[in-house]
Structures are given as C-alpha cells and as structure tokens.
Enzyme design. Structure first.
Site, PDB file in Angstrom:
ATOM      1  CD  GLU A   1      -3.204  -1.149   1.826  1.00 24.54           C
ATOM      2  OE1 GLU A   1      -3.616  -0.047   2.202  1.00 24.54           O
ATOM      3  OE2 GLU A   1      -3.777  -2.222   2.069  1.00 24.54           O
TER       4      GLU A   1
HETATM    5  C1  LIG Z   1       2.524  -9.925   0.318  1.00 22.92           C
HETATM    6  C2  LIG Z   1       2.258  -8.851  -0.697  1.00 22.92           C
HETATM    7  C3  LIG Z   1       0.954  -8.532  -1.044  1.00 22.92           C
HETATM    8  C4  LIG Z   1       0.705  -7.549  -2.007  1.00 22.92           C
HETATM    9  N1  LIG Z   1      -0.588  -7.286  -2.380  1.00 22.92           N
HETATM   10  C5  LIG Z   1      -0.823  -6.432  -3.418  1.00 22.92           C
HETATM   11  C6  LIG Z   1      -2.149  -6.257  -3.932  1.00 22.92           C
HETATM   12  O1  LIG Z   1      -3.113  -6.840  -3.433  1.00 22.92           O
HETATM   13  N2  LIG Z   1      -2.308  -5.442  -4.994  1.00 22.92           N
HETATM   14  C7  LIG Z   1      -1.272  -4.774  -5.584  1.00 22.92           C
HETATM   15  O2  LIG Z   1      -1.486  -4.033  -6.546  1.00 22.92           O
HETATM   16  N3  LIG Z   1       0.001  -4.906  -5.100  1.00 22.92           N
HETATM   17  C8  LIG Z   1       0.244  -5.726  -4.050  1.00 22.92           C
HETATM   18  N4  LIG Z   1       1.533  -5.896  -3.579  1.00 22.92           N
HETATM   19  C9  LIG Z   1       2.617  -5.159  -4.191  1.00 22.92           C
HETATM   20  C10 LIG Z   1       3.161  -4.040  -3.308  1.00 22.92           C
HETATM   21  O3  LIG Z   1       2.235  -2.998  -3.250  1.00 22.92           O
HETATM   22  C11 LIG Z   1       4.521  -3.626  -3.858  1.00 22.92           C
HETATM   23  O4  LIG Z   1       5.424  -4.648  -3.475  1.00 22.92           O
HETATM   24  C12 LIG Z   1       4.993  -2.278  -3.365  1.00 22.92           C
HETATM   25  O5  LIG Z   1       4.223  -1.256  -3.929  1.00 22.92           O
HETATM   26  C13 LIG Z   1       6.462  -1.998  -3.679  1.00 22.92           C
HETATM   27  O6  LIG Z   1       6.778  -2.307  -4.997  1.00 22.92           O
HETATM   28  P1  LIG Z   1       8.063  -3.220  -5.293  1.00 22.92           P
HETATM   29  O7  LIG Z   1       8.013  -4.376  -4.381  1.00 22.92           O
HETATM   30  O8  LIG Z   1       8.110  -3.442  -6.742  1.00 22.92           O
HETATM   31  O9  LIG Z   1       9.295  -2.334  -4.836  1.00 22.92           O
HETATM   32  P2  LIG Z   1      10.066  -1.206  -5.688  1.00 22.92           P
HETATM   33  O10 LIG Z   1       9.119  -0.190  -6.147  1.00 22.92           O
HETATM   34  O11 LIG Z   1      10.947  -1.863  -6.686  1.00 22.92           O
HETATM   35  O12 LIG Z   1      10.970  -0.581  -4.552  1.00 22.92           O
HETATM   36  C14 LIG Z   1      12.149  -1.211  -4.037  1.00 22.92           C
HETATM   37  C15 LIG Z   1      12.720  -0.308  -2.939  1.00 22.92           C
HETATM   38  O13 LIG Z   1      13.057   0.964  -3.511  1.00 22.92           O
HETATM   39  C16 LIG Z   1      12.377   1.994  -2.840  1.00 22.92           C
HETATM   40  N5  LIG Z   1      12.029   3.035  -3.787  1.00 22.92           N
HETATM   41  C17 LIG Z   1      11.424   2.930  -4.986  1.00 22.92           C
HETATM   42  N6  LIG Z   1      11.285   4.140  -5.542  1.00 22.92           N
HETATM   43  C18 LIG Z   1      11.816   5.032  -4.670  1.00 22.92           C
HETATM   44  C19 LIG Z   1      11.959   6.442  -4.648  1.00 22.92           C
HETATM   45  N7  LIG Z   1      11.520   7.213  -5.632  1.00 22.92           N
HETATM   46  N8  LIG Z   1      12.557   6.998  -3.579  1.00 22.92           N
HETATM   47  C20 LIG Z   1      13.004   6.253  -2.554  1.00 22.92           C
HETATM   48  N9  LIG Z   1      12.887   4.939  -2.509  1.00 22.92           N
HETATM   49  C21 LIG Z   1      12.302   4.325  -3.556  1.00 22.92           C
HETATM   50  C22 LIG Z   1      11.154   1.327  -2.221  1.00 22.92           C
HETATM   51  O14 LIG Z   1      10.661   2.053  -1.126  1.00 22.92           O
HETATM   52  C23 LIG Z   1      11.720  -0.019  -1.827  1.00 22.92           C
HETATM   53  O15 LIG Z   1      12.407   0.075  -0.614  1.00 22.92           O
HETATM   54  C24 LIG Z   1       1.792  -6.863  -2.611  1.00 22.92           C
HETATM   55  C25 LIG Z   1       3.101  -7.155  -2.217  1.00 22.92           C
HETATM   56  C26 LIG Z   1       3.345  -8.140  -1.299  1.00 22.92           C
HETATM   57  C27 LIG Z   1       4.765  -8.442  -0.935  1.00 22.92           C
END
Ligand SMILES: Cc1cc2nc3c(=O)[nH]c(=O)nc-3n(C[C@H](O)[C@H](O)[C@H](O)COP(=O)(O)OP(=O)(O)OC[C@H]3O[C@@H](n4cnc5c(N)ncnc54)[C@H](O)[C@@H]3O)c2cc1C
Length: 594
Positions: free
Chosen positions: A402
C-alpha cells in the site's frame, strides 16, 4: 453512521496546515470520542469477532498450512466483516471511519493473514466500487461482496511497476463496440485466484491536442462474466509472513469487458487508485494498533510470570523500559489513528497526508513493538511454538505494501509543500532571493507580504490554548516546533526551488517532522480529553498523562533531530558512500586486505 462525505461540513487537512505553521484548534479539540451509539456498536462487533476467532480461527495452523479455510471466510461474512463500509441498502454495515478502524483493529490483533485478506477485499479490493460506482454497478456487485459470498482484489502492481505505479503496462484497448480488451499481468495480488471481483488498473489511449496519450482507467473484471475467459492466475506465492493470505500473479489474456465495467471516469484511474489507497492506509494503521496490543499482552504476561535471579523479569529496569516504551508507543499510534478517523467522520475532506502518516508511523511502530516484545520473551520468542515469531513475520509486510514507507515519506513532503510553494510563487518569479533584496522597490509588495507572514511564524505564540493545563510545557513546545517547521519549509523551498522534487534527503526530514508533529498533536488532544473527563478515574488519568509526556518527549527528540539535520547534516557524504557501495557491488572491504 456511514462513510458518506458531509458536504457542508468539510475542513482542510490538519497536517497540511502544519506547512503554513497553522492549526485550527477547534478541529482537533476535543479529541473525537466514541458516541454512545458507536460504543455499543463497537463493543457488539468486537465481542462477536473475538468469539468467532476463539471458536474458528487457529492462526498458527493457518500459518502452517498457508491457507484460510473457506468456512472462516463464510463465518466472517456472516458477521458482516466483509462489508463494513458498504451502505445498508447493499447489505453492508455502513460503518463510519472510526468504527471501521476499530473493528479492523480487533481482527488484525487476532491474525495478520485474515486481516490482510479482509483488508485486500474491502479496504482496497472493491473500494473503487464504493467510492466511484454508479447505482447500477453497486446494485450488481456490492451485495455479494458485502456478504463475503465473493471476494475482491486490488490489481495495480506489475513486474515492472511497483512504487512507480504510473508506469503500468497492462493495456485496455477500446474495441469501438462498447467493449475493451485487457491484456497484461499483475503481480503479488492479495486474494488473487480466490477472488471473483478484480479492480484492474490499465492504460487506455486518449486523444489530446491531436496526439495519442496514455492514461490510467480502472476496470472491474469479474470471474465468470462473459469475456473473462482470458483471466488466469499464477502459483500461490510462498511468503515470509501473512502466509495464510493468498498472493498470486493475475494474467489478462484478451479479457473483454463492457464499458459499463469502468469504475470512475475513463482516464481518471490513477486518482481512483490513490483515493482507494488513502482509505486503505488508514485501516492498515488501525490494524497495527491491534497487532501491538496483542504482542504487549503476551510480553506482559511473560514478564510478570518469568522469574530469573529469583525475581519476575518485569522488575528489572531494562525490561520495565521495554514495557513502558511499548505501551507509550501504542498510546501514540492509537491516538493518531483515531484522531484521524474522527476528523474524517467530522468532515475533513482531504486526508491523504494523515492516512499516509497512520500507515508509516503505524507500520514502523508495530515493527519496533513486536521486536521489543520478542526480546522480552527471548528464547520463547524465537520458538515457533509461541506466536511472537509469526506475528513478527506477519508484521513486516506493513512497511512494504500500500505504498512503501519511503514512497509515502516522499509523498508526504511533496504533497505538503505544494501549498506553501504556491504562496511563494511570486517570490519564485524573481531569479533568487538576493536579487529581490537588490531591487527592493520592484519587489516591495511581495516582500512585505512574505515578511509579514514570516514574522507571524517567528512569533512563537501559544498555538494550543485548549491543551490541559498540566500539559502546558508540551503545548508550548508544540507551538515552537510548529512555527520552526513552517519556517524550515519556506527556507527549503527558497534554497532548493523546484529542485526539491529530486532531493530526498530534505524530503525525508520534512516528512519525519510532519509525522512527529501530527503524533504529538494527537497525544495532546487525546490526553487533554481524558484529563478533562469526569468519567475517568485518577489512576487512569495518571497512566495516560505519564504515557503522553513520555511519548511526546520521544517524538520531540526525533523532531528536533530532523530539524537540525535540515541545515547540519552529512547528506553529501551519505550520497558519496552509497555511490561507492554501488561501485563496489557491496561492502568492498575484507579484513584480510584492509
Ligand atoms: C505480500 C504482498 C501482497 C501484495 N498485495 C498487493 C495487492 O493486493 N495489490 C497490488 O497491486 N500490489 C500488491 N503488492 C505489491 C506491493 O504494493 C509492492 O510490493 C509495493 O508497492 C512496492 O513495490 P516493489 O516491491 O516493486 O518495490 P520497488 O518499487 O521496486 O521498490 C524497491 C525499494 O526501492 C524503494 N524506492 C522505490 N522508488 C523510490 C523512490 N523514488 N525513492 C526512494 N525509494 C524508492 C522502495 O521504497 C523499496 O524500498 C503486494 C506485495 C506483497 C509483498
């Protein structure tokens, strides 16, 4: 009691006003308490949840088997837990934000997986239908969703698009015959597979000034409806925590939906998603209160019962420090979350900052409290026989989904400074501040207004006249911090101009200060209401007064450290070391060589 906005009663964001150094005390005092009707309803629902959980929810077994039994979902539906915010005409409980949060808190204190399933279902899964749905759409889908007969999922994340949500690739092509064809894939979707209703965010093409541009639109894709044959799912993910909740990839291979399945306006889906997440973050924050209360109960029982050196460990100073810190942190978060829900129920129209604060502060507080609780239980805490390690695994996700806490900090800072940056636009038109001073006649109007508002911020007045007399010291500190914050926001804007957008070090500090100010305000407001109440006994008043002071001063310390960091910091060095780490592909040193 419902979450329908009262148009005549809206007032601006409390945290948003911090950026102007302003606070309208009448909005935050008295602390929004539960009405008698709300109390009765909350008690009835939380009792029912606890009874159901005692009979039917075995969190350890569900974690072990990585599955929530169908009868649990059916039972939760029968209790009304699948339609908490849905209007009564569609079979829901029509709870306001406060009651919704309180019931959700109870569930999260019992089991993280079940709370995640329920949150994904209603806090975000079909929330777009509640917020944006037409009466026809609501009548068609809401009753089954509210009863739990059908589950919902929120589908935004993709393999190439996590935090950068606007970069999604899933495409919905207009077929020109009143239907759209959706192709693409979504990743890590909670309830993916078992849900029937998918709110899916897709790119759509739009003609603007003779060019085709892509925007985002939200579509309802419903399993079993004609055209949904191309909907399929990946394997169930094998996760660290919330293991019983189902997480899968969701594939759309030429799924055809009628335009009647668009939720909200065509091309306005990004705003739809952001609004959905704003309310989702709030229940996530209240869920963290539930988790923290559960672990403190366990840790307290352990501390009181476990004897070492012939004494209960609860008598040792370093354990007492932990129990106190856990309780004061819960008090802070609970005050923060329920001040927010109360403000929303009173008509605060824009709550994006407040809900982001509840999510960030909630998830980090939960993580800290769970870690502390596990340390009190020590060896027991580490064993799978006890619930601490499961709660720890379940808690970790809250800092990630979220909106990650990093993204939400950036968001809090940038959304907050948008207001004052508008006010400073006039100044921005002049190339820099020194040129303003070198031509004072030309800029006198601008400078006079600017100087006036700045002077008023620098005059540390008592911004909080309504705080309880015994909290006068804290109220005065708050007033000083608020004006210091607003001045710092202006200084930052003047220093960085539009480059603030790419500068996350000051953004992080601004967000941290916003969070601490909001938490401190919630503490002062709630404690004042308790101390002013004739219904609360002196012992409880002493308890909350002490927790308030302790938590306030911790929060103040963090605020001051962030404020100081705005001008005196090691940001340049941090950036350089981080670049060297990346160059090294990691640490890059070995004790043998260096
Ligand atoms: C168990 C689980 C359930 C989930 N359920 C849903 C769901 O129901 N629906 C849905 O749509 N998604 C869902 N997600 C996805 C979740 O919302 C994403 O994992 C989350 O938004 C982060 O995206 P990412 O994992 O690709 O990380 P990334 O975006 O790749 O980020 C990696 C790291 O870089 C940091 N980062 C990225 N950009 C920046 C920036 N500009 N400045 C500083 N730091 C940055 C992030 O904070 C993080 O620490 C789920 C994920 C999990 C693990």
């Amino acid at each position: 009691m419902s979450q329908q906005k009262s148009e005549k009663n809206t007032f601006p964001s409390v945290a948003g006003n911090f950026f102007y150094g302003e606070i309208d005390e009448n909005t935050v005092f008295p602390f929004p308490s539960f009405s008698e009707e709300q109390k009765e309803m909350a008690k009835a629902m939380t009792d029912a949840v606890c009874k159901f959980a005692a009979d039917s929810i075995d969190a350890a077994k569900m974690d072990e088997e990585a599955k929530i039994p169908a009868e649990v979902i059916t039972g939760l539906g029968e209790l009304g837990l699948c339609g908490l915010a849905v209007e009564e005409e569609y079979g829901g409980m029509a709870l306001d934000y406060t009651l919704y949060a309180r019931v959700f808190q109870e569930m999260a204190g019992i089991d993280g997986s079940t709370a995640t399933m329920l949150g994904a279902h209603q806090s975000i899964g079909y929330r777009a239908l509640i917020n944006e749905g037409t009466p026809e759409q609501k009548a068609k889908w809401l009753p089954d969703l509210a009863s739990g007969k059908r589950l919902a999922s929120f589908c935004l994340t993709e393999p190439g698009s996590g935090s950068d949500a606007y970069s999604i690739k899933t495409k919905a092509v207009d077929n020109g015959d009143g239907t759209y064809t959706i192709t693409g894939q979504k990743l890590w979707i909670t309830n993916g597979g078992s849900a029937d209703f998918y709110s899916v965010y897709c790119k759509t093409d739009h003609e603007e000034n003779g060019k085709t541009v892509e925007k985002i639109t939200c579509f309802a894709v419903v399993k079993g409806e004609p055209g949904s044959e191309g909907l399929s799912f990946g394997e169930k993910e094998n996760k660290m925590g919330i293991r019983a909740s189902e997480t899968r990839a969701v594939y759309f291979d030429k799924v055809v939906v009628p335009k009647e399945n668009i939720l909200g306006e065509l091309g306005k889906g990004f705003k739809v998603a952001m609004n959905v997440l704003n309310s989702g973050r709030l229940s996530l924050g209240s869920g963290c209160v539930g988790g923290m209360k559960a672990i403190l109960k366990l840790a307290t029982e352990h501390a009181a019962g476990r004897k070492q050196f012939d004494r209960p460990i609860a008598e040792f100073g370093l354990i007492q420090e932990k129990l106190t810190d856990m309780a004061a942190t819960i008090y802070s978060l609970e005050s923060t979350v329920y001040m927010t829900t109360g403000l929303m129920d009173r008509g605060m129209g824009d709550y994006q900052l407040e809900s982001a604060i509840c999510k960030v502060y909630g998830s980090e507080s939960l993580w800290k409290v769970v870690d502390t609780g596990l340390q009190i239980a020590a060896g027991n805490g580490y064993m799978r026989e006890y619930p601490y390690e499961r709660i720890m695994r379940d808690s970790r996700i809250n800092l990630i989904f979220e909106g990650t806490n990093e993204i939400l900090r950036v968001f809090t800072a940038l959304a907050g400074i948008r207001g004052p940056s508008e006010s400073l636009k006039e100044l921005g038109k002049i190339s820099d501040v020194s040129s303003v001073l070198s031509d004072p006649i030309k800029s006198v109007g601008v400078l006079t207004d600017f100087a006036k508002s700045r002077f008023s911020k620098m005059m540390v007045t008592r911004a909080l006249t309504k705080a309880h007399a015994s909290l006068e010291e804290e109220a005065n500190y708050f007033s000083g911090m608020l004006s210091g914050f607003a001045i710092q926001v202006e200084n930052t804007l003047i220093k960085y101009g539009k480059d603030i957008i790419g500068n996350e070090f000051p953004q992080g500090r601004i967000a941290n200060m916003t969070i601490e100010l909001y938490v401190m305000l919630a503490l002062l407001s709630r404690t004042t209401s308790i101390l002013n109440s004739s219904d609360v006994d002196q012992k409880k008043k002493d308890y909350v007064s002490k927790m308030c002071k302790l938590a306030f001063h911790d929060s103040r310390r963090r605020f001051v450290s962030n404020l100081k960091g705005m001008t005196k910091n090691k940001d340049k060095m941090i950036k350089e070391i981080s670049e060297m780490v990346v160059d090294n592909g990691g640490y890059g040193l070995d004790i043998i060589d260096y």
